[in-house]
Design a protein around this motif. Structure first.
Motif, PDB file in Angstrom:
ATOM      1  N   ASP A 152      -6.840  18.568  -3.788  1.00 10.81           N
ATOM      2  CA  ASP A 152      -7.707  17.318  -4.139  1.00 10.81           C
ATOM      3  C   ASP A 152      -7.901  16.521  -2.847  1.00 10.81           C
ATOM      4  O   ASP A 152      -6.850  16.275  -2.081  1.00 10.81           O
ATOM      5  CB  ASP A 152      -6.992  16.489  -5.053  1.00 10.81           C
ATOM      6  CG  ASP A 152      -7.279  17.149  -6.273  1.00 10.81           C
ATOM      7  OD1 ASP A 152      -8.124  16.856  -7.125  1.00 10.81           O
ATOM      8  OD2 ASP A 152      -6.448  17.927  -6.712  1.00 10.81           O
ATOM      9  N   PRO A 153      -9.094  16.054  -2.487  1.00  6.80           N
ATOM     10  CA  PRO A 153      -9.362  15.388  -1.221  1.00  6.80           C
ATOM     11  C   PRO A 153      -8.762  13.926  -1.133  1.00  6.80           C
ATOM     12  O   PRO A 153      -8.714  13.496  -0.222  1.00  6.80           O
ATOM     13  CB  PRO A 153     -11.023  15.540  -1.081  1.00  6.80           C
ATOM     14  CG  PRO A 153     -11.332  15.669  -2.656  1.00  6.80           C
ATOM     15  CD  PRO A 153     -10.227  16.369  -3.195  1.00  6.80           C
ATOM     16  N   THR A 154      -8.522  13.349  -2.381  1.00  9.76           N
ATOM     17  CA  THR A 154      -7.856  11.855  -2.506  1.00  9.76           C
ATOM     18  C   THR A 154      -7.058  11.724  -3.319  1.00  9.76           C
ATOM     19  O   THR A 154      -6.720  12.749  -4.216  1.00  9.76           O
ATOM     20  CB  THR A 154      -9.039  10.994  -2.678  1.00  9.76           C
ATOM     21  OG1 THR A 154      -9.504  11.284  -4.140  1.00  9.76           O
ATOM     22  CG2 THR A 154     -10.354  10.963  -1.855  1.00  9.76           C
ATOM     23  N   GLY A 155      -6.136  10.827  -3.310  1.00  8.10           N
ATOM     24  CA  GLY A 155      -4.966  10.369  -3.993  1.00  8.10           C
ATOM     25  C   GLY A 155      -4.028  10.376  -3.212  1.00  8.10           C
ATOM     26  O   GLY A 155      -3.535  10.806  -2.236  1.00  8.10           O
ATOM     27  N   PRO A 156      -2.936   9.120  -3.609  1.00  7.34           N
ATOM     28  CA  PRO A 156      -2.035   8.450  -2.552  1.00  7.34           C
ATOM     29  C   PRO A 156      -0.893   9.466  -2.318  1.00  7.34           C
ATOM     30  O   PRO A 156      -0.248   9.496  -1.331  1.00  7.34           O
ATOM     31  CB  PRO A 156      -1.549   7.355  -3.333  1.00  7.34           C
ATOM     32  CG  PRO A 156      -1.841   7.605  -4.689  1.00  7.34           C
ATOM     33  CD  PRO A 156      -3.124   8.396  -4.712  1.00  7.34           C
ATOM     34  N   ASP A 157      -0.483  10.346  -3.345  1.00 11.97           N
ATOM     35  CA  ASP A 157       0.592  11.253  -3.178  1.00 11.97           C
ATOM     36  C   ASP A 157       0.392  12.756  -3.507  1.00 11.97           C
ATOM     37  O   ASP A 157       1.360  13.534  -3.379  1.00 11.97           O
ATOM     38  CB  ASP A 157       1.717  10.942  -4.280  1.00 11.97           C
ATOM     39  CG  ASP A 157       3.094  10.887  -3.554  1.00 11.97           C
ATOM     40  OD1 ASP A 157       3.425  11.301  -2.300  1.00 11.97           O
ATOM     41  OD2 ASP A 157       4.119  10.912  -4.476  1.00 11.97           O
ATOM     42  N   ILE A 158      -0.682  13.096  -3.582  1.00 12.75           N
ATOM     43  CA  ILE A 158      -1.104  14.636  -4.090  1.00 12.75           C
ATOM     44  C   ILE A 158      -1.101  15.212  -2.506  1.00 12.75           C
ATOM     45  O   ILE A 158      -1.667  14.772  -1.673  1.00 12.75           O
ATOM     46  CB  ILE A 158      -2.252  14.640  -4.624  1.00 12.75           C
ATOM     47  CG1 ILE A 158      -2.475  16.307  -5.112  1.00 12.75           C
ATOM     48  CG2 ILE A 158      -3.454  14.248  -3.851  1.00 12.75           C
ATOM     49  CD1 ILE A 158      -3.611  16.269  -6.407  1.00 12.75           C
ATOM     50  N   GLY A 159      -0.854  16.466  -2.484  1.00 10.01           N
ATOM     51  CA  GLY A 159      -0.711  17.184  -1.555  1.00 10.01           C
ATOM     52  C   GLY A 159      -0.301  18.595  -1.114  1.00 10.01           C
ATOM     53  O   GLY A 159       0.078  19.165  -2.141  1.00 10.01           O
ATOM     54  N   CYS A 175      -6.358  18.685   2.537  1.00 12.59           N
ATOM     55  CA  CYS A 175      -6.048  18.054   1.303  1.00 12.59           C
ATOM     56  C   CYS A 175      -5.802  16.769   1.448  1.00 12.59           C
ATOM     57  O   CYS A 175      -6.057  16.329   2.465  1.00 12.59           O
ATOM     58  CB  CYS A 175      -4.654  18.491   0.688  1.00 12.59           C
ATOM     59  SG  CYS A 175      -4.321  17.994  -0.843  1.00 12.59           S
ATOM     60  N   SER A 176      -5.728  16.012   0.363  1.00 23.13           N
ATOM     61  CA  SER A 176      -5.604  14.563   0.481  1.00 23.13           C
ATOM     62  C   SER A 176      -4.413  14.081   1.598  1.00 23.13           C
ATOM     63  O   SER A 176      -4.501  13.308   2.503  1.00 23.13           O
ATOM     64  CB  SER A 176      -5.215  13.692  -0.703  1.00 23.13           C
ATOM     65  OG  SER A 176      -5.134  12.593  -0.596  1.00 23.13           O
ATOM     66  N   ASN A 177      -3.319  14.901   1.267  1.00 27.28           N
ATOM     67  CA  ASN A 177      -2.234  14.487   2.292  1.00 27.28           C
ATOM     68  C   ASN A 177      -1.376  16.066   2.444  1.00 27.28           C
ATOM     69  O   ASN A 177      -1.832  16.734   1.748  1.00 27.28           O
ATOM     70  CB  ASN A 177      -1.000  14.051   1.563  1.00 27.28           C
ATOM     71  CG  ASN A 177      -1.469  12.570   1.019  1.00 27.28           C
ATOM     72  OD1 ASN A 177      -1.561  11.508   1.747  1.00 27.28           O
ATOM     73  ND2 ASN A 177      -1.932  12.295  -0.185  1.00 27.28           N
ATOM     74  N   GLY A 178      -1.161  16.237   3.502  1.00 26.33           N
ATOM     75  CA  GLY A 178      -0.093  17.544   3.871  1.00 26.33           C
ATOM     76  C   GLY A 178      -1.184  18.686   3.728  1.00 26.33           C
ATOM     77  O   GLY A 178      -1.314  19.636   2.927  1.00 26.33           O
ATOM     78  N   GLY A 179      -1.666  18.850   5.118  1.00 23.45           N
ATOM     79  CA  GLY A 179      -2.650  19.987   5.283  1.00 23.45           C
ATOM     80  C   GLY A 179      -2.051  21.282   5.070  1.00 23.45           C
ATOM     81  O   GLY A 179      -2.744  22.235   4.837  1.00 23.45           O
ATOM     82  N   GLY A 205      -6.653   5.417   2.402  1.00 24.37           N
ATOM     83  CA  GLY A 205      -6.216   4.304   1.842  1.00 24.37           C
ATOM     84  C   GLY A 205      -4.512   4.320   1.693  1.00 24.37           C
ATOM     85  O   GLY A 205      -3.815   3.535   1.125  1.00 24.37           O
ATOM     86  N   ALA A 206      -3.971   5.495   2.110  1.00 26.85           N
ATOM     87  CA  ALA A 206      -2.554   5.690   2.381  1.00 26.85           C
ATOM     88  C   ALA A 206      -1.708   5.773   0.889  1.00 26.85           C
ATOM     89  O   ALA A 206      -2.343   6.047  -0.165  1.00 26.85           O
ATOM     90  CB  ALA A 206      -1.774   4.631   3.357  1.00 26.85           C
ATOM     91  N   ASN A 207      -0.564   5.279   0.975  1.00 31.38           N
ATOM     92  CA  ASN A 207       0.189   5.478  -0.203  1.00 31.38           C
ATOM     93  C   ASN A 207       1.306   4.237  -0.147  1.00 31.38           C
ATOM     94  O   ASN A 207       2.138   4.332   0.868  1.00 31.38           O
ATOM     95  CB  ASN A 207       1.107   6.699  -0.371  1.00 31.38           C
ATOM     96  CG  ASN A 207       1.802   6.578  -1.656  1.00 31.38           C
ATOM     97  OD1 ASN A 207       1.850   5.932  -2.436  1.00 31.38           O
ATOM     98  ND2 ASN A 207       2.568   7.681  -1.598  1.00 31.38           N
ATOM     99  N   PRO A 208       1.327   3.274  -0.846  1.00 29.09           N
ATOM    100  CA  PRO A 208       0.475   2.868  -2.017  1.00 29.09           C
ATOM    101  C   PRO A 208      -0.811   2.604  -1.502  1.00 29.09           C
ATOM    102  O   PRO A 208      -1.239   2.304  -0.331  1.00 29.09           O
ATOM    103  CB  PRO A 208       1.027   1.737  -2.734  1.00 29.09           C
ATOM    104  CG  PRO A 208       1.687   0.769  -1.703  1.00 29.09           C
ATOM    105  CD  PRO A 208       2.442   2.076  -0.800  1.00 29.09           C
ATOM    106  N   GLY A 252      -9.274  -0.971  -3.573  1.00 29.07           N
ATOM    107  CA  GLY A 252     -10.559  -0.338  -3.163  1.00 29.07           C
ATOM    108  C   GLY A 252     -10.592   0.885  -2.683  1.00 29.07           C
ATOM    109  O   GLY A 252     -11.743   1.589  -2.400  1.00 29.07           O
ATOM    110  N   SER A 253      -9.528   1.517  -2.475  1.00 41.62           N
ATOM    111  CA  SER A 253      -9.388   2.946  -1.887  1.00 41.62           C
ATOM    112  C   SER A 253      -8.915   3.888  -2.858  1.00 41.62           C
ATOM    113  O   SER A 253      -7.612   3.571  -3.744  1.00 41.62           O
ATOM    114  CB  SER A 253      -8.557   2.951  -0.519  1.00 41.62           C
ATOM    115  OG  SER A 253      -7.427   2.990  -0.728  1.00 41.62           O
ATOM    116  N   PRO A 254      -9.053   5.380  -2.805  1.00 42.79           N
ATOM    117  CA  PRO A 254      -8.455   6.290  -3.729  1.00 42.79           C
ATOM    118  C   PRO A 254      -6.977   6.403  -3.165  1.00 42.79           C
ATOM    119  O   PRO A 254      -6.087   7.014  -3.903  1.00 42.79           O
ATOM    120  CB  PRO A 254      -9.286   7.506  -3.546  1.00 42.79           C
ATOM    121  CG  PRO A 254      -9.872   7.389  -2.237  1.00 42.79           C
ATOM    122  CD  PRO A 254     -10.051   5.920  -1.819  1.00 42.79           C
ATOM    123  N   GLY A 255      -6.609   6.408  -2.029  1.00 38.08           N
ATOM    124  CA  GLY A 255      -5.215   6.543  -1.371  1.00 38.08           C
ATOM    125  C   GLY A 255      -5.248   7.879  -0.802  1.00 38.08           C
ATOM    126  O   GLY A 255      -5.993   8.805  -1.020  1.00 38.08           O
TER     127      GLY A 255
END
Length: 315
Positions: free
Chosen positions: A152-159, A191-195, A220-223, A227-230
């Motif tokens: 997934d391209p966005t999300g604060p902790d998905i990777g 990916c959103s995090n962790g390529g 938008g980082a984590n948390p 207004g951002s998806p993270g």
């Protein structure tokens, strides 16, 4: 010893009958479900097996070894995750009352390429793991290659465009040995995090490996900022949790990017007990567009003290 490849000279089962056409997605799915030491017989030339379904490990399997002999590529065709193991997924068999900390299955991936895996939209246990998702048991990867994988391209902790790991037995580390993630422009994971790699509460030992051209593209980082998806952290490696360790030795991590923090490595130990150690490695040209730890180019670190850097180049 733990970092060594498994002897597969006497396999439990063999995929294929000596020809490329006999090495099918169906055969891979069936062999992985049965477990044991699995090798391939697809002929003398390199072969790509396009997966029509995700291969899923049954939790009753004590050990699963997948050895491609340096000739086999498993492809998700940009449509699906390639390999899945989850000791807390009842659909794969419920074998203990403590699924988040059990010794088996023990999964070893060696001499194999994973290409074009895609876990976008997968939500079980937080998703991620475009090529490989593992929760529970143990994981080791030796002499393998991961190219063009996605989650997934966005999300604060998905990777974890290539690999996502949770809940390893007794908090023992995942070993990544002599393996490549990306390797050339356009071949890296996204990916959103962790390529390349992503985990929560999991320790890693990365030995003699290459991670290049991977990207963390969330924002938008984590948390997540308002207004951002993270997301957007850990161009190559994203790690989060409490007490865990990451050791990188004899490795090259370069030309990875993060839209937020840690163009090479994002490391957050929430209780500040975790440690990061880098030995005999080169980390360079890993831009962090948002933030990184002063004095450690390409790294964002919150843990015990500072990262330990020995005989390594960071720039």
């Amino acid at each position: 010893m733990e970092a060594r490849a498994v002897d597969t000279s006497r396999p439990t089962r063999v995929i294929g009958r000596g020809t490329p056409s006999s090495c099918t997605s169906q055969a891979v799915v069936a062999a992985v479900a049965r477990g044991g030491v699995i090798t391939f017989s697809c002929g003398p030339k390199p072969v790509t097996i396009t997966m029509q379904a995700t291969a899923k490990i049954r939790n009753a399997s004590a050990r699963v070894v997948l050895d491609g002999g340096g000739k086999v590529t498993l492809s998700g065709a940009g449509k699906r995750r390639i390999l899945y193991m989850n000791t807390c997924d009842k659909a794969q068999g419920w074998t203990t009352s403590h699924c988040n900390d059990q010794e088996q299955p023990k999964l070893t991936i060696q001499n194999l390429t994973f290409a074009d895996g895609n876990a976008t939209g997968q939500r079980v246990d937080g998703g991620g793991g475009g090529a490989v998702f593992v929760r529970g048991g143990r994981l080791k990867v030796v002499n393998s290659r991961f190219i063009r994988n996605r989650c997934d391209p966005t999300g604060p902790d998905i990777g974890g465009a290539a690999i996502r790991v949770l809940d390893q037995s007794r908090d023992l580390p995942v070993y990544i040995v002599r393996s490549t993630f990306g390797g050339a422009s356009g071949q890296g994971g996204v990916c959103s995090n962790g390529g390349a790699l992503s985990s929560i509460g999991v320790s890693w030992v990365v030995l003699n490996s290459v991670m290049t051209y991977n990207k963390a593209i969330g924002r938008g980082a984590n948390p997540a900022r308002g207004g951002s998806p993270g997301g957007g952290s850990g161009g190559a490696i994203y790690t989060d949790g409490n007490r865990f360790t990451v050791r990188i030795a004899g490795s090259i991590i370069q030309d990875n990017t993060a839209r937020e923090g840690g163009g090479a490595v994002f490391f957050v130990s929430n209780d500040r007990t975790g440690t990061l150690r880098i030995e005999r490695s080169t980390l360079r040209r890993n831009p962090s567009a948002g933030f990184e730890t002063k004095g450690f180019p390409g790294i964002f670190f919150l843990g015990a003290g500072k990262p330990v850097v020995v005989s390594s180049t960071l720039r």
